[in-house]
Design a protein around this motif. Structure first.
Motif, short mmCIF file in Angstrom:
data_model
loop_
_atom_site.label_atom_id
_atom_site.label_comp_id
_atom_site.label_asym_id
_atom_site.label_seq_id
_atom_site.Cartn_x
_atom_site.Cartn_y
_atom_site.Cartn_z
N LEU A 128 5.54 -6.31 -21.84
CA LEU A 128 4.09 -6.44 -22.01
C LEU A 128 3.36 -5.16 -21.57
N MET A 129 3.81 -4.59 -20.45
CA MET A 129 3.14 -3.39 -19.92
C MET A 129 3.29 -2.20 -20.86
N GLN A 130 4.35 -2.19 -21.68
CA GLN A 130 4.48 -1.10 -22.66
C GLN A 130 3.38 -1.21 -23.71
N ARG A 131 3.07 -2.46 -24.06
CA ARG A 131 2.09 -2.69 -25.15
C ARG A 131 0.67 -2.68 -24.66
N LYS A 132 0.44 -3.22 -23.45
CA LYS A 132 -0.93 -3.46 -23.01
C LYS A 132 -1.23 -2.82 -21.67
N PRO A 133 -2.22 -1.93 -21.61
CA PRO A 133 -2.60 -1.35 -20.32
C PRO A 133 -3.32 -2.39 -19.47
N GLY A 140 4.38 9.63 -9.81
CA GLY A 140 4.04 9.46 -11.22
C GLY A 140 4.69 8.24 -11.87
N VAL A 141 4.97 7.20 -11.10
CA VAL A 141 5.52 5.96 -11.69
C VAL A 141 4.35 5.06 -12.08
N GLU A 142 4.34 4.64 -13.33
CA GLU A 142 3.10 4.06 -13.88
C GLU A 142 3.13 2.56 -14.14
N HIS A 143 4.23 1.88 -13.80
CA HIS A 143 4.30 0.44 -14.08
C HIS A 143 4.82 -0.29 -12.86
N LEU A 163 0.84 -1.20 0.00
CA LEU A 163 0.00 0.00 0.00
C LEU A 163 0.88 1.26 0.00
N THR A 164 1.86 1.28 0.87
CA THR A 164 2.75 2.45 0.95
C THR A 164 3.49 2.66 -0.37
N LEU A 165 3.93 1.57 -0.94
CA LEU A 165 4.65 1.67 -2.21
C LEU A 165 3.73 2.20 -3.32
N LEU A 166 2.50 1.72 -3.37
CA LEU A 166 1.56 2.19 -4.39
C LEU A 166 1.28 3.69 -4.22
N GLU A 167 1.13 4.11 -2.97
CA GLU A 167 0.88 5.54 -2.73
C GLU A 167 2.08 6.38 -3.18
N ALA A 168 3.26 5.90 -2.84
CA ALA A 168 4.47 6.66 -3.21
C ALA A 168 4.65 6.68 -4.73
N MET A 169 4.34 5.56 -5.39
CA MET A 169 4.45 5.53 -6.85
C MET A 169 3.48 6.52 -7.48
N ARG A 170 2.28 6.55 -6.94
CA ARG A 170 1.27 7.47 -7.50
C ARG A 170 1.72 8.92 -7.33
N ALA A 171 2.23 9.23 -6.14
CA ALA A 171 2.69 10.60 -5.89
C ALA A 171 3.84 10.97 -6.82
N ASP A 216 -7.25 -2.49 -8.07
CA ASP A 216 -8.07 -1.29 -7.86
C ASP A 216 -7.33 -0.03 -8.30
N ALA A 217 -6.03 0.02 -8.02
CA ALA A 217 -5.24 1.19 -8.43
C ALA A 217 -5.13 1.25 -9.95
N VAL A 218 -5.03 0.08 -10.58
CA VAL A 218 -5.00 0.03 -12.05
C VAL A 218 -6.29 0.62 -12.61
N ARG A 219 -7.39 0.19 -12.04
CA ARG A 219 -8.70 0.65 -12.52
C ARG A 219 -8.87 2.16 -12.30
N ALA A 220 -8.47 2.63 -11.13
CA ALA A 220 -8.75 4.02 -10.78
C ALA A 220 -7.76 5.01 -11.39
N PHE A 221 -6.48 4.62 -11.46
CA PHE A 221 -5.47 5.62 -11.82
C PHE A 221 -4.75 5.33 -13.13
N GLY A 222 -5.10 4.25 -13.78
CA GLY A 222 -4.41 3.94 -15.03
C GLY A 222 -3.02 3.37 -14.84
#
Ligand code: UFG
Length: 324
Positions: A238-243, A107-110, A97-105, A153-159
């Motif tokens: 794969l993540m480069q090609r497919k969201p 702007g790390v997307e993968h 959870l902490t890592l996901l929050e920090a990534m979002r802040a 859930d983070a994928v769905r909400a934040f791309g």
């Protein structure tokens, strides 16, 4: 790419770092060294920090632009998780959870997430594919499942783009002997078996020989740690090609019982493995074997180490001359 490897000083993480560096990626390792080894981080920059420490994560993620995070930080012992469930939820779920929050802040997307076969619980079919029901029977598996749900859930909400890789039994070592499996205490079958083949002292304990399997011992699908690393590389592409979020079960697709692993260990080492039969270990399912067709088809992943002896051979080489 520039990749942050959280938990990159641990067993699987360190092999990953070597693989990323050998493939031309720039790597930073973030690890609290609670179970990882500083000596294992030879191919990237090491930042010592805890995945539960948001400010430490912010500092590293804002210090550089990262294309992706690979997340290996976890407490990962099934038996221990039965005794210390809250520590497992705090570390594994809280850390993710902490890592996901920090990534979002930042702007790390993968993200590539280390998940586990333990999320499936008792298998309902001979080989476990990605559609198998999720019903973990221990807190370790439950914590990994919760992490997958948070990531989804983070994928769905934040791309965010994500791949969860469910490892079966990671085994083996760098074939050049630079890295290997070194846990203190060691609880895994193959390193314990090789110790019992090479050293005097306590024999290996077989945890239960009254399971409903051919010889009564548990069956697992052992997959080489370098093959796991290769699957992560494919996941980055794969993540480069497919969201979206993708999930893959990673194993060789063949199960070996504890007794079969011991027999293979004796052939590889040329030594007798001394063992005794003990009670079952809490939280152990009888059989866990992967169906990895999805990974083969979508990731183009095919394990290089297809036989158990080849895997044990690399572990034996490390065991005879460990570097840490
Ligand atoms: N075993 C023994 N003696 C030992 C160690 C293990 O008999 O000294 C047996 C276990 O009971 C099990 C098999 O060998 O049947 C493999 O055990 P490991 O401890 O090597 O691996 P696990 O199957 O418990 O765990 C691995 C990963 C976990 C993952 C799990 C999926 O380490 O992260 O597979 O169940 F969750």
């Amino acid at each position: 790419m520039r990749v942050l490897v959280a938990g990159g000083a641990g067993y699987i993480g360190a092999h990953m770092v070597r693989c990323l560096a050998e493939n031309g990626h720039a790597v930073t390792v973030f690890d609290n060294l609670s179970s990882g080894h500083e000596e294992a981080v030879r191919w990237g920059r090491l930042v010592v920090g805890d995945v539960l420490d948001r400010s430490a994560l912010d500092a590293v993620l804002r210090g550089d632009h990262y294309d992706a995070v690979m997340h290996f930080c976890a407490r990962s012992l099934v038996g221990e998780s039965m005794l210390q469930p809250l520590a497992y939820y705090r570390n594994n779920v809280g850390g993710t959870l902490t890592l996901l929050e920090a990534m979002r802040a930042a702007g790390v997307e993968h993200i590539v997430f280390s998940s586990s076969a333990a999320i499936f619980g008792q298998p309902l079919s001979e080989c476990i594919d990605e559609g198998h029901p999720l019903a973990p029977i221990n807190p370790y598996g439950a914590s990994k499942w919760m992490c997958e749900q948070m990531i989804e859930d983070a994928v769905r909400a934040f791309g965010l783009r994500a791949v969860a890789l469910r490892y079966f039994n990671a085994a083996g070592a760098d074939p050049q002997g630079r890295l290997g499996e070194s846990h203190r205490p060691e609880t895994h079958l193959i390193p314990n078996m090789l110790r019992a083949a090479r050293e005097q002292g306590e024999p290996l304990q077989i945890f239960g020989d009254d399971y409903p399997t051919g010889d009564g011992t548990c069956i697992r699908d052992y997959v080489h740690v370098d093959d796991l690393a290769e699957a992560h590389l494919a996941a980055l592409q794969l993540m480069q090609r497919k969201p979206g979020m993708h999930r893959f079960n990673l194993g060789n697709g063949t199960g070996f019982s504890v007794r079969e692993v011991i027999a293979a260990g004796e052939r590889v080492s040329g030594q007798k493995v001394r063992y005794t039969v003990a009670a079952r270990r809490d939280g152990d399912p009888a059989v866990l074997v992967a169906a990895s067709r999805h990974a083969r088809e979508i990731l183009g992943w095919k394990p290089f180490y297809a036989d158990i002896e080849g895997i044990i051979e690399t572990a034996w080489r490390w065991h005879c001359a460990p570097r840490y």
